[in-house]
Design a protein around this motif. Structure first.
Motif, PDB file in Angstrom:
ATOM      1  N   CYS A 232     -80.492   5.531  40.928  1.00 30.39           N
ATOM      2  CA  CYS A 232     -79.062   5.716  41.250  1.00 30.39           C
ATOM      3  C   CYS A 232     -78.870   6.282  42.663  1.00 30.39           C
ATOM      4  O   CYS A 232     -79.365   7.374  42.972  1.00 30.39           O
ATOM      5  N   SER A 234     -75.806   6.945  43.923  1.00 27.02           N
ATOM      6  CA  SER A 234     -74.487   7.589  43.970  1.00 27.02           C
ATOM      7  C   SER A 234     -74.419   8.708  42.930  1.00 27.02           C
ATOM      8  O   SER A 234     -75.350   8.897  42.139  1.00 27.02           O
ATOM      9  N   PRO A 235     -73.320   9.455  42.907  1.00 30.82           N
ATOM     10  CA  PRO A 235     -73.212  10.557  41.930  1.00 30.82           C
ATOM     11  C   PRO A 235     -73.094  10.099  40.484  1.00 30.82           C
ATOM     12  O   PRO A 235     -73.338  10.890  39.569  1.00 30.82           O
ATOM     13  N   SER A 238     -74.219   3.671  37.081  1.00 29.70           N
ATOM     14  CA  SER A 238     -73.446   2.463  36.835  1.00 29.70           C
ATOM     15  C   SER A 238     -74.323   1.435  36.127  1.00 29.70           C
ATOM     16  O   SER A 238     -75.545   1.625  35.986  1.00 29.70           O
TER      17      SER A 238
END
Length: 326
Positions: A232, A234-235, A238
């Motif tokens: 991942c 990003s925070p 997904s």
């Protein structure tokens, strides 16, 4: 043991009830449901918590070595025994011993195990004098133990000797409401391990995880989350961070049966409605799946609604459940 579902709360209640005692415990559940975790939880909440906890997978030990692994051996007891060795029972003395996949132990070894449980004494291979032991035994299996008895894989007398408490761990598919808590728990674990700063997961990711079959249960989920956290950027996790097998969203009843005698009109209506449900109400996606334009989909829906309103249903009741419309 992470979760708030009724199924896992039942298991936790049994673990807490069994923990203060010295009674043997049978732990059942599919592969990956956390049987060893449950055994360890019982031990850590028991008066034996500061004594040894030993686990052995009976399926992983060759038949020729299982007796030595459990009870130990003296030097010269067999070819290659160049020194005395303590077995699992001796090493767990005063504490707890988990016998995982106990149904993989051959019946004659089960008879020796039963004698040890009843007499609380062991005899090392090659020894002439037995030794007293004080060990609490947990037995785990991913099989139905009743079925194992019928198949001759488990001695009935051993089963009744062990079956004081039984903790049954539910498969992940029966406790999907625990998914967010489990994922959060694993994200925190792997943030620490891999020095990441993932904060959570988005709704599409959660929906994909809920749609997965989870044949490997919580163990599989843990591995999926670990891989996702590592990947991942990003925070938030997904769908793109998930492995392909977990990223495919499957509707629980993504098929239906056509009843002979149904009209083309009924079959088409059922197909359209079910495809809309499958697509989460997204008409664009539903029209793409059906291979028609969105306008054609609207037109057909309107025609079916008008048809139903005018009572042109050939006298057939609307079907529901597995084989019909909802």
């Amino acid at each position: 043991m992470v979760g708030q579902s009724l199924a896992i709360r039942r298991a936790i209640r049994l673990i807490e009830e069994a923990a203060p005692t010295s009674a043997p415990v049978i732990i059942t559940g599919e592969t990956g449901t956390g049987k060893e975790l449950a055994a360890r939880a019982i031990h850590d909440r028991s008066p034996r918590q500061n004594r040894p906890y030993i686990a052995i997978n009976c399926a992983a030990v060759p038949e020729s070595l299982i007796e030595s692994e459990l009870f130990g051996h003296e030097r010269g007891a067999f070819t290659g025994a160049d020194r005395r060795r303590e077995g699992c029972f001796e090493r767990a003395n005063g504490g707890s011993l988990l016998l995982d996949e106990i149904t993989e132990m051959r019946p004659e070894m089960q008879a020796k195990l039963l004698r040890v449980l009843e007499e609380k004494r062991i005899l090392r291979l090659g020894a002439s004098k037995d030794l007293p032991i004080d060990v609490r035994v947990f037995a785990a299996s991913n099989r139905s133990l009743r079925q194992a008895i019928r198949e001759g894989r488990l001695r009935e007398d051993l089963y009744y000797r062990l079956n004081v408490y039984t903790v049954e761990l539910p498969p992940l598919r029966d406790r999907l409401e625990d998914l967010p808590l489990l994922v959060e728990h694993f994200i925190q674990e792997f943030n620490r391990e891999h020095k990441k700063r993932v904060q959570g997961m988005d709704q599409d990711c959660l929906d994909a995880l809920r749609a997965h079959a989870w044949p490997g249960n919580v163990r599989e989920l843990r591995n999926v989350v670990q891989r996702a956290v590592i990947r991942c950027p990003s925070p938030m996790l997904s769908v793109g961070d998930l492995p392909p097998e977990a990223a495919v969203r499957r509707a629980p009843n993504a098929h239906f049966m056509v009843e002979l005698g149904s009209s083309i009109h009924e079959v088409e209506r059922e197909l359209i409605v079910r495809t809309l449900v499958y697509a989460g109400g997204n008409k664009k996606r539903a029209s793409d799946i059906l291979g028609m334009s969105r306008r054609s989909l609207y037109n057909r829906l309107e025609r079916h609604i008008e048809h139903e309103t005018n009572g042109h249903s050939n006298g057939r009741p609307h079907r529901n459940g597995r084989n019909g419309l909802t």
